[in-house]
Design a protein around this motif. Structure first.
Motif, PDB file in Angstrom:
ATOM      1  N   LEU A 193       0.821  -1.210   0.000  1.00  0.00           N
ATOM      2  CA  LEU A 193       0.000   0.000   0.000  1.00  0.00           C
ATOM      3  C   LEU A 193       0.859   1.266   0.000  1.00  0.00           C
ATOM      4  O   LEU A 193       0.521   2.258  -0.663  1.00  0.00           O
ATOM      5  CB  LEU A 193      -0.927   0.006   1.216  1.00  0.00           C
ATOM      6  CG  LEU A 193      -2.097  -0.968   1.193  1.00  0.00           C
ATOM      7  CD1 LEU A 193      -2.886  -0.872   2.495  1.00  0.00           C
ATOM      8  CD2 LEU A 193      -3.019  -0.701   0.003  1.00  0.00           C
ATOM      9  N   SER A 197       1.817   1.230  -4.495  1.00  0.00           N
ATOM     10  CA  SER A 197       0.388   1.476  -4.692  1.00  0.00           C
ATOM     11  C   SER A 197       0.013   1.691  -6.155  1.00  0.00           C
ATOM     12  O   SER A 197      -1.141   1.475  -6.540  1.00  0.00           O
ATOM     13  CB  SER A 197      -0.048   2.694  -3.863  1.00  0.00           C
ATOM     14  OG  SER A 197       0.686   3.840  -4.263  1.00  0.00           O
ATOM     15  N   ASP A 198       0.963   2.100  -6.981  1.00  0.00           N
ATOM     16  CA  ASP A 198       0.654   2.346  -8.391  1.00  0.00           C
ATOM     17  C   ASP A 198       0.804   1.102  -9.252  1.00  0.00           C
ATOM     18  O   ASP A 198       0.491   1.145 -10.449  1.00  0.00           O
ATOM     19  CB  ASP A 198       1.570   3.451  -8.945  1.00  0.00           C
ATOM     20  CG  ASP A 198       1.346   4.782  -8.260  1.00  0.00           C
ATOM     21  OD1 ASP A 198       0.209   5.018  -7.795  1.00  0.00           O
ATOM     22  OD2 ASP A 198       2.296   5.574  -8.176  1.00  0.00           O
ATOM     23  N   LEU A 200      -0.278  -2.201  -8.248  1.00  0.00           N
ATOM     24  CA  LEU A 200      -0.977  -3.338  -7.643  1.00  0.00           C
ATOM     25  C   LEU A 200      -1.651  -4.232  -8.674  1.00  0.00           C
ATOM     26  O   LEU A 200      -2.004  -5.370  -8.360  1.00  0.00           O
ATOM     27  CB  LEU A 200      -2.009  -2.831  -6.628  1.00  0.00           C
ATOM     28  CG  LEU A 200      -1.417  -2.161  -5.381  1.00  0.00           C
ATOM     29  CD1 LEU A 200      -2.520  -1.611  -4.496  1.00  0.00           C
ATOM     30  CD2 LEU A 200      -0.549  -3.145  -4.612  1.00  0.00           C
ATOM     31  N   SER A 201      -1.855  -3.738  -9.891  1.00  0.00           N
ATOM     32  CA  SER A 201      -2.474  -4.582 -10.917  1.00  0.00           C
ATOM     33  C   SER A 201      -1.483  -5.541 -11.558  1.00  0.00           C
ATOM     34  O   SER A 201      -1.881  -6.433 -12.306  1.00  0.00           O
ATOM     35  CB  SER A 201      -3.092  -3.700 -12.012  1.00  0.00           C
ATOM     36  OG  SER A 201      -2.093  -2.885 -12.613  1.00  0.00           O
ATOM     37  N   LEU A 231      -8.272   4.941   0.506  1.00  0.00           N
ATOM     38  CA  LEU A 231      -7.949   3.652  -0.108  1.00  0.00           C
ATOM     39  C   LEU A 231      -9.229   2.942  -0.548  1.00  0.00           C
ATOM     40  O   LEU A 231     -10.175   2.813   0.225  1.00  0.00           O
ATOM     41  CB  LEU A 231      -7.182   2.771   0.876  1.00  0.00           C
ATOM     42  CG  LEU A 231      -5.752   3.197   1.205  1.00  0.00           C
ATOM     43  CD1 LEU A 231      -5.204   2.342   2.340  1.00  0.00           C
ATOM     44  CD2 LEU A 231      -4.860   3.075  -0.020  1.00  0.00           C
ATOM     45  N   THR A 232      -9.245   2.456  -1.771  1.00  0.00           N
ATOM     46  CA  THR A 232     -10.400   1.723  -2.275  1.00  0.00           C
ATOM     47  C   THR A 232     -10.329   0.266  -1.852  1.00  0.00           C
ATOM     48  O   THR A 232      -9.251  -0.262  -1.537  1.00  0.00           O
ATOM     49  CB  THR A 232     -10.471   1.802  -3.799  1.00  0.00           C
ATOM     50  OG1 THR A 232      -9.314   1.152  -4.357  1.00  0.00           O
ATOM     51  CG2 THR A 232     -10.507   3.263  -4.265  1.00  0.00           C
ATOM     52  N   ASP A 234     -10.719  -2.301  -3.765  1.00  0.00           N
ATOM     53  CA  ASP A 234      -9.937  -3.054  -4.747  1.00  0.00           C
ATOM     54  C   ASP A 234      -8.449  -2.921  -4.483  1.00  0.00           C
ATOM     55  O   ASP A 234      -7.703  -3.908  -4.548  1.00  0.00           O
ATOM     56  CB  ASP A 234     -10.270  -2.555  -6.160  1.00  0.00           C
ATOM     57  CG  ASP A 234      -9.456  -3.275  -7.230  1.00  0.00           C
ATOM     58  OD1 ASP A 234      -9.731  -4.464  -7.469  1.00  0.00           O
ATOM     59  OD2 ASP A 234      -8.540  -2.641  -7.807  1.00  0.00           O
ATOM     60  N   ARG A 235      -7.996  -1.711  -4.151  1.00  0.00           N
ATOM     61  CA  ARG A 235      -6.579  -1.510  -3.888  1.00  0.00           C
ATOM     62  C   ARG A 235      -6.141  -2.297  -2.648  1.00  0.00           C
ATOM     63  O   ARG A 235      -5.078  -2.916  -2.633  1.00  0.00           O
ATOM     64  CB  ARG A 235      -6.312  -0.014  -3.709  1.00  0.00           C
ATOM     65  CG  ARG A 235      -4.853   0.370  -3.680  1.00  0.00           C
ATOM     66  CD  ARG A 235      -4.737   1.889  -3.609  1.00  0.00           C
ATOM     67  NE  ARG A 235      -5.162   2.505  -4.855  1.00  0.00           N
ATOM     68  CZ  ARG A 235      -4.349   2.877  -5.825  1.00  0.00           C
ATOM     69  NH1 ARG A 235      -3.055   2.682  -5.690  1.00  0.00           N
ATOM     70  NH2 ARG A 235      -4.809   3.425  -6.917  1.00  0.00           N
ATOM     71  N   LYS A 236      -6.953  -2.280  -1.615  1.00  0.00           N
ATOM     72  CA  LYS A 236      -6.614  -3.018  -0.397  1.00  0.00           C
ATOM     73  C   LYS A 236      -6.599  -4.520  -0.646  1.00  0.00           C
ATOM     74  O   LYS A 236      -5.713  -5.232  -0.158  1.00  0.00           O
ATOM     75  CB  LYS A 236      -7.608  -2.661   0.710  1.00  0.00           C
ATOM     76  CG  LYS A 236      -7.495  -1.236   1.207  1.00  0.00           C
ATOM     77  CD  LYS A 236      -8.392  -0.975   2.406  1.00  0.00           C
ATOM     78  CE  LYS A 236      -9.859  -1.139   2.061  1.00  0.00           C
ATOM     79  NZ  LYS A 236     -10.728  -0.832   3.214  1.00  0.00           N
ATOM     80  N   ARG A 238      -6.065  -6.131  -3.460  1.00  0.00           N
ATOM     81  CA  ARG A 238      -4.901  -6.513  -4.267  1.00  0.00           C
ATOM     82  C   ARG A 238      -3.616  -6.461  -3.439  1.00  0.00           C
ATOM     83  O   ARG A 238      -2.729  -7.313  -3.600  1.00  0.00           O
ATOM     84  CB  ARG A 238      -4.791  -5.620  -5.503  1.00  0.00           C
ATOM     85  CG  ARG A 238      -5.853  -5.927  -6.554  1.00  0.00           C
ATOM     86  CD  ARG A 238      -5.717  -5.082  -7.803  1.00  0.00           C
ATOM     87  NE  ARG A 238      -6.674  -5.505  -8.810  1.00  0.00           N
ATOM     88  CZ  ARG A 238      -6.462  -6.476  -9.694  1.00  0.00           C
ATOM     89  NH1 ARG A 238      -5.290  -7.100  -9.698  1.00  0.00           N
ATOM     90  NH2 ARG A 238      -7.372  -6.819 -10.571  1.00  0.00           N
ATOM     91  N   ALA A 239      -3.498  -5.481  -2.567  1.00  0.00           N
ATOM     92  CA  ALA A 239      -2.330  -5.434  -1.687  1.00  0.00           C
ATOM     93  C   ALA A 239      -2.287  -6.664  -0.789  1.00  0.00           C
ATOM     94  O   ALA A 239      -1.213  -7.240  -0.546  1.00  0.00           O
ATOM     95  CB  ALA A 239      -2.358  -4.158  -0.855  1.00  0.00           C
TER      96      ALA A 239
END
Length: 626
Positions: A193, A197-198, A200-201, A231-232, A234-236, A238-239
């Protein structure tokens, strides 16, 4: 003539079924089949009758003599012209060489081959654990007499993010026990995170080669805010998946990851399947546990992302621990440990042992926190952390002189540490990797400390022999005057605290730590502490009459000042002089942090094991490590 040939082929197919394996003969080339020959109505009727007879004979053979799958070679004549769909099973002679004949009735045609369907089921369900492996796994984790209370802790803890806006980046703990697993996973989640963070995909960012390049980039230019509420989900998520992938491949020495799951889990119906499911013994575990092994990080990432509801469920923490243990291999786990007879979950309170935490931090279930191995003589040794780690570890026990944390765990690649107390694990982290950068004298101290620890055979007691001391002086280019050297060696052992005091009085040009220029300065930075266990706090925004208690984890922001590396007497003398003389000399005032703002808590003692003499302050409640 044609009828006799077909009868011979039918007899050959039946003989092959009885033998259990096809005869060693060249397989007809399938790329150039001869053209189909038109059949008369009588020939077609005889062919269908023979097909039914062969299928019936084959079913009887499977039901009686061949309970296991039997391989059958394709040796039939060219296929007839397309016929209307029939419900009868296909003849044995039309089953391909690669397919398996199962004892169950054949499925109706669906456009997908039986082999592909079975492969899909295996990928979805995974493999069963053999009963003996399940017994060994259960005994390794829980031992022989685990209580229901401990089992309840480990079977009712998911890996879930907090719903509170302030702590939305944190994993929340509702049960005691699995905090060692949650805190370590949390440390890796924060790594992604904060510093990736940029990206994570990208399923490959957990690769060591990728993270090495990113670390250099972020250390040279990094900026981050401390507002985690944006933080979204989806971002969390994926992390979290990246963290799990990295840990599992770390346990699998970078070559494999084993993912544990539950049988008959359909995505979206996890809660319904787990309702009423009880796991209270090795037998219960063996019935429901399924495992899948991956050698590709992308494949592991995809399956973990698809099955994240299962790891968020009440069995999530236990399933991830099992995944890590199986990724390492149960035999290797036992070899890592100093005492493999003890369970990994400690009695009577069900806490995660240091071996579990170390497994997730360094990939090996070693029980100690010092660097490398400690030779005890007589062919005996104690095992510590084997190499550098991504995220580190600090413990209150070191401040109590009960253990010694090595430099591998104190100085990880990223400024994130799992913090251990007597009964709980929490997480300490900084937003900027520069907090770990050392000036010239700090680097020298680290080098001297490593050389001293390499000769310390006391189990972290902080003393070495005279012979070991002479080796330290040679390794670090320290030149004490002969009278001082004699004083240090008089007792027959050299204690670190006395050695350090002598170094503070020895000029830097002679290998000591005394800086005659007075340019050492101080260090200031901000650090955060996260305690994931849900505790009751007052919620003043309650709609119905005043504040009500709610369950939420805690995030605390600390301001840290590390004064110069002087002796305590010199430091206190400067504080007194600056406060009584009213001097405006910046060189003096900048060295003494404001005494009135300093605060103390057990967490500060942990921080000081990493940054000696650190002074900390915070707003609000005292940060808790229990």
């Amino acid at each position: 003539m044609a009828d006799r040939e077909e009868d011979e082929e039918l007899q050959m197919a039946l003989r092959m079924s009885l033998q259990g394996s096809p005869p060693a003969q060249p397989e007809p080339k399938r790329s150039k089949p001869p053209p189909p020959v038109a059949e008369s109505p009588e020939a077609e009727a005889r062919r269908k009758q023979r097909e039914l007879m062969a299928a019936a004979a084959e079913k009887r053979l499977r039901a009686t003599a061949l309970p296991a799958a039997v391989s059958v070679a394709r040796s039939s004549p060219p296929p007839p012209p397309p016929q209307p769909a029939v419900v009868e099973p296909p003849p044995a002679a039309e089953v391909s060489k690669e397919e398996k004949v199962e004892p169950e009735p054949e499925p109706e045609p669906t456009g997908v081959s039986m082999e592909e369907d079975r492969e899909g089921e295996e990928e979805e369900e995974g493999e069963e654990l053999p009963p003996d492996v399940a017994d060994k796994l259960w005994a390794m984790v829980f031992g022989g007499g685990v209580s229901k209370a401990v089992l309840a802790q480990w079977t009712n803890q998911g890996i879930r993010f907090s719903s509170d806006r302030e702590t939305t980046m944190g994993l929340v703990q509702h049960e005691g026990g699995p905090c060692g697993v949650l805190a370590t996973v949390q440390a890796y989640v924060l790594k992604y995170l904060l510093f990736f963070s940029d990206d994570l995909s990208n399923p490959e960012i957990s690769s060591p080669l990728y993270t090495l390049g990113q670390r250099r980039f972020y250390q040279s230019s990094f900026s981050a805010g401390d507002d985690f509420s944006s933080l979204t989900d989806d971002r969390k998520t994926r992390a979290l998946v990246h963290a799990m992938v990295e840990i599992l491949f770390l346990c699998g020495t970078g070559k494999r990851a084993v993912v544990a799951s539950i049988a008959c889990i359909n995505r979206g119906k996890t809660d319904a399947v787990l309702e009423g499911l009880s796991v209270e013994s090795a037998m219960d575990l063996q019935k429901v546990l399924r495992t899948s092994t991956f050698t590709s990080r992308k494949d592991a990432f995809d399956i973990l992302l698809a099955n994240i509801p299962l790891f968020q469920s009440r069995l999530g923490a236990m399933l991830f621990l099992i995944s890590a243990l199986l990724s390492r291999g149960l035999e290797y786990i036992q070899e890592d440990r100093d005492d493999p007879s003890q369970p990994l979950v400690t009695a009577p309170f069900g806490h995660a042992s240091q071996e579990i935490v170390n497994l997730l931090l360094c990939g090996e279930a070693v029980p100690n926190v010092f660097d490398g191995k400690m030779d005890l003589g007589g062919g005996m040794s104690l095992k510590g952390i084997p190499n550098n780690v991504e995220v580190g570890f600090l413990t209150l026990l070191e401040s109590l002189n009960l253990c010694k944390v090595g430099q591998y765990l104190k100085c990880p690649k990223w400024p994130i540490w799992v913090v251990g107390s007597e009964s709980h694990y929490t997480v300490l982290f900084a937003l900027n990797p520069n907090v770990q950068e050392e000036n010239e004298l700090e680097e020298r101290e680290s080098r001297i400390r490593r050389a001293f620890d390499a000769q310390d055979q006391s189990g972290g007691g902080g003393f070495i022999s005279v012979e070991g001391f002479q080796q330290v002086l040679r390794d670090t280019d320290i030149n004490f005057p002969s009278d001082k050297l004699e004083d240090l060696c008089n007792a027959g052992i050299i204690v670190w605290s006395e050695f350090w005091q002598a170094l503070l009085q020895l000029d830097k040009r002679a290998g000591g730590m005394k800086d005659p220029t007075g340019l050492m300065g101080k260090k200031q930075f901000t650090i955060f502490h996260f305690n994931g266990i849900a505790k009751s706090v007052l919620n003043g925004n309650a709609s119905a009459g005043g504040s009500v208690p709610i369950q939420r984890p805690r995030l605390c922001k600390l301001n840290v000042t590390v004064p110069p590396r002087w002796t305590q007497d010199e430091y206190l003398a400067d504080v007194v002089n600056a406060s009584t003389s009213g001097s405006k000399d910046d060189n003096i005032l900048s060295l003494a942090p404001p005494v009135q703002t300093s605060q103390h808590a057990p967490l500060v003692d942990c921080i000081r094991t990493r940054w000696p003499r650190a002074v900390c302050s915070w707003a609000g409640d005292v940060p808790s490590i229990v």
